[in-house]
Design an enzyme around this catalytic site. Structure first.
Site, short mmCIF file in Angstrom:
data_model
loop_
_atom_site.label_atom_id
_atom_site.label_comp_id
_atom_site.label_asym_id
_atom_site.label_seq_id
_atom_site.Cartn_x
_atom_site.Cartn_y
_atom_site.Cartn_z
N HIS A 1 0.81 -1.23 0.00
CA HIS A 1 0.00 0.00 0.00
C HIS A 1 0.84 1.28 0.00
O HIS A 1 0.46 2.29 0.61
CB HIS A 1 -0.96 0.00 1.19
CG HIS A 1 -2.04 -1.04 1.11
ND1 HIS A 1 -2.51 -1.52 -0.09
CD2 HIS A 1 -2.74 -1.68 2.09
CE1 HIS A 1 -3.47 -2.42 0.16
NE2 HIS A 1 -3.62 -2.54 1.46
N HIS B 1 -10.23 1.17 0.13
CA HIS B 1 -10.09 0.01 1.02
C HIS B 1 -11.23 -0.05 2.05
O HIS B 1 -11.00 -0.40 3.21
CB HIS B 1 -8.73 0.05 1.72
CG HIS B 1 -8.18 -1.30 2.04
ND1 HIS B 1 -8.84 -2.19 2.86
CD2 HIS B 1 -7.05 -1.92 1.65
CE1 HIS B 1 -8.12 -3.30 2.98
NE2 HIS B 1 -7.03 -3.16 2.23
N GLU C 1 -11.60 -4.50 -3.49
CA GLU C 1 -10.70 -3.42 -3.89
C GLU C 1 -10.39 -3.54 -5.38
O GLU C 1 -9.55 -4.33 -5.79
CB GLU C 1 -9.40 -3.50 -3.09
CG GLU C 1 -9.58 -3.57 -1.59
CD GLU C 1 -8.36 -4.19 -0.91
OE1 GLU C 1 -7.24 -3.72 -1.16
OE2 GLU C 1 -8.54 -5.16 -0.16
#
Length: 347
Positions: A104, A174, A312
């Site tokens: 991420h 998310h 996602e």
């Protein structure tokens, strides 16, 4: 359509919370911390309103949380193997923050930054500029997330990014959903359907091998709909590695810049349905396998593992190291453009 704002102080500075309420009384609340979704209040089949997006009790709890709750990870969502990739003949080394891999965008990423915000009508625009070398990524990149909430209970998310140097970028949201209500317990009774006949097998650190494998005959087959909990404990590598579903599916018949349906999530108890469409080539489904121990929920309870599911829509994990995956490279003069639509309905 109505927009309201409130402000909370955190150790990172003032966070703005923006609530958009449509003409039917359904609402979304967004946060400038991580350009995140903190609430989605929609009706069940009987018209009863409930918040179906997991979240915490205060803005400060979203800082550096493990689940990346509702936020926009970046510069590169999901994993990059060993935090390394080569671009234009130069190797770049990223912060490693998930076992041996980068996840991420790094320990800070975009999800822990306070974004600039501008609101008008049914839209909220948030912007963040990531400087050259931040978390190891090349180029100064400006990312924009535009949220639009409609009277049809659609949350439309548009992602834009430009950079002054060749770089890689992968943006998504998310949010974790529980269509019976964020404090209702497990989502393993929800039914999921995916427009994806292939998935990405991984090693035990959840890095793709490069193969796009057929789902047929495996617990990864959601093409005809499957209850999330039916096979989540099956003895299957993809499920063993992540203690449940934490895997990436390849969108069938994907065409660049074309928005198409990719997922449908249904809750039998409430009758709520979430339909997900996207222009992205893949969808990571994560059944909240490690939610236990995260900050206290906004309803005052402790979330347990599997209390929410994230869908996602994104570029493929580790794509910079796999030439057979759709490219996530962004060059100077180019514009990164992607869209995700979450549509809430009932049956």
């Amino acid at each position: 359509m109505k927009i309201e704002k409130k402000f909370e102080q955190t150790p990172r500075g003032e966070v703005t919370l923006i609530t958009i309420t449509n003409d039917n009384g359904a609402s979304v609340t967004l946060s400038t911390l991580g350009a995140g979704i903190v609430s989605v209040v929609v009706p069940d089949r009987d018209g009863n309103m409930a918040d179906v997006a997991l979240g915490y009790g205060c803005a400060a709890d979203y800082i550096a949380d493990g689940p990346c709750m509702g936020k926009t990870p970046g510069r590169y969502a999901n994993r990059i193997a060993k935090g390394r990739f080569t671009l234009a003949g130069k190797e770049y080394e990223l912060a490693v923050n998930n076992g041996p891999n980068a996840l991420h965008g790094g320990p800070e990423g975009f999800m822990n930054k306070i974004w600039k915000e501008e609101s008008r009508g049914s839209q909220v625009k948030m912007e963040y500029t990531s400087v050259d070398g931040e978390e190891g990524y090349p180029g100064t990149l400006t990312a924009t997330v535009l949220y639009t909430w409609t009277n049809d209970n659609e949350l439309i998310i548009d992602y834009l990014a430009v950079c002054d140097k060749k770089t890689v970028v992968n943006l998504t949201n998310h949010a974790y959903f529980n269509l019976d209500g964020e404090g209702a317990g497990s989502v393993l009774g929800h039914k999921l359907t995916l427009a994806a006949s292939r998935y990405l097998p991984t090693d035990d650190t959840l890095i793709p091998t490069g193969e796009m494998a057929p789902v047929e005959g495996t617990p990864m087959d959601f093409t005809k709909g499957r209850v999330l909990g039916d096979d989540i404990k099956a003895d299957f590598p993809a499920l063993n590695y992540g203690k449940g579903y934490d895997n990436c599916w390849v969108v069938d018949n994907w065409h660049k810049h074309t928005v198409a349906p990719v997922a449908r999530l249904e809750a039998e108890h409430s009758g709520r349905v979430l339909e997900v469409s996207t222009s992205q080539p893949a969808a990571q489904v994560y059944t909240g396998n490690w939610l236990s121990g995260c900050p206290k929920s906004k309803s005052g309870k402790e979330y347990a593992d599997y209390d929410g599911v994230a869908i996602e829509c994104q570029g493929m994990p580790d794509a910079p190291n796999h030439r057979n995956f759709p490219s996530q490279i962004l060059g100077p003069g180019e514009v990164y453009e992607q869209r995700i639509i979450y549509k809430f309905a009932t049956v």
